[in-house]
Scaffold this motif. Sequence first.
Motif, PDB file in Angstrom:
ATOM      1  N   PRO A 168       0.839  -1.212   0.000  1.00  0.00           N
ATOM      2  CA  PRO A 168       0.000   0.000   0.000  1.00  0.00           C
ATOM      3  C   PRO A 168       0.870   1.256   0.000  1.00  0.00           C
ATOM      4  CG  PRO A 168       0.126  -0.920   2.210  1.00  0.00           C
ATOM      5  CD  PRO A 168       0.865  -1.872   1.305  1.00  0.00           C
ATOM      6  N   ASP A 169       0.327   2.344  -0.504  1.00  0.00           N
ATOM      7  CA  ASP A 169       0.962   3.660  -0.400  1.00  0.00           C
ATOM      8  C   ASP A 169       2.431   3.664  -0.790  1.00  0.00           C
ATOM      9  OD1 ASP A 169      -1.478   4.323   0.683  1.00  0.00           O
ATOM     10  OD2 ASP A 169      -0.796   3.898   2.722  1.00  0.00           O
ATOM     11  N   GLU A 186       5.589   5.138  -2.049  1.00  0.00           N
ATOM     12  CA  GLU A 186       6.105   6.494  -2.218  1.00  0.00           C
ATOM     13  C   GLU A 186       7.467   6.465  -2.886  1.00  0.00           C
ATOM     14  OE1 GLU A 186       6.432   9.057   1.145  1.00  0.00           O
ATOM     15  OE2 GLU A 186       4.404   8.527   1.821  1.00  0.00           O
TER      16      GLU A 186
END
Length: 165
Positions: A78-79, A81
Amino acid sequence: MSGMATVTKLAGETVGQEFLVFTLGDEEYGIDILKVQEIRGYDQVTRIANTPSFIKGVTNLRGVIVPIIDLRLKFDQPDVEYNDNTVVIVLNLVQRVVGIVVDGVSDVLSLTQDQIRPAPEFAVTMSTEYMTGLGALGERMLILVDIEKLLNSDEMALVDTLRSA
């Protein structure tokens, strides 16, 4: 990477296998150092239409068009970056050069056979067919990945069709 000493094996001497250790989220993974061509920062890539999201696109590396695959997305992290630690590990595999995006590279470790445990029956982050085992170093557990197999799965066939396009 060119400054790395080559390990010469003498008859009867067991030299550990060397793994490049990288992180994806909270997990540490190890891949065969011999398949690693170079490690570089993440640069902009040229996005290609109609490809799965984990194929970020392609980049031109000294005249070679290299597909860039975000392993974090491939493993449904998830997420995801991109920051200064995000790196691309450029792999030189049998049929192709491929870049994989990971959270960071921590070190190169030499593991002996005794430190490598068989892969568990089930794995949380990835299909066990891509795992060659677990490296145990004190408290650390490395997930050893057969990167060739992982990147030769069906999805990678897409990359080949892109390249010939």
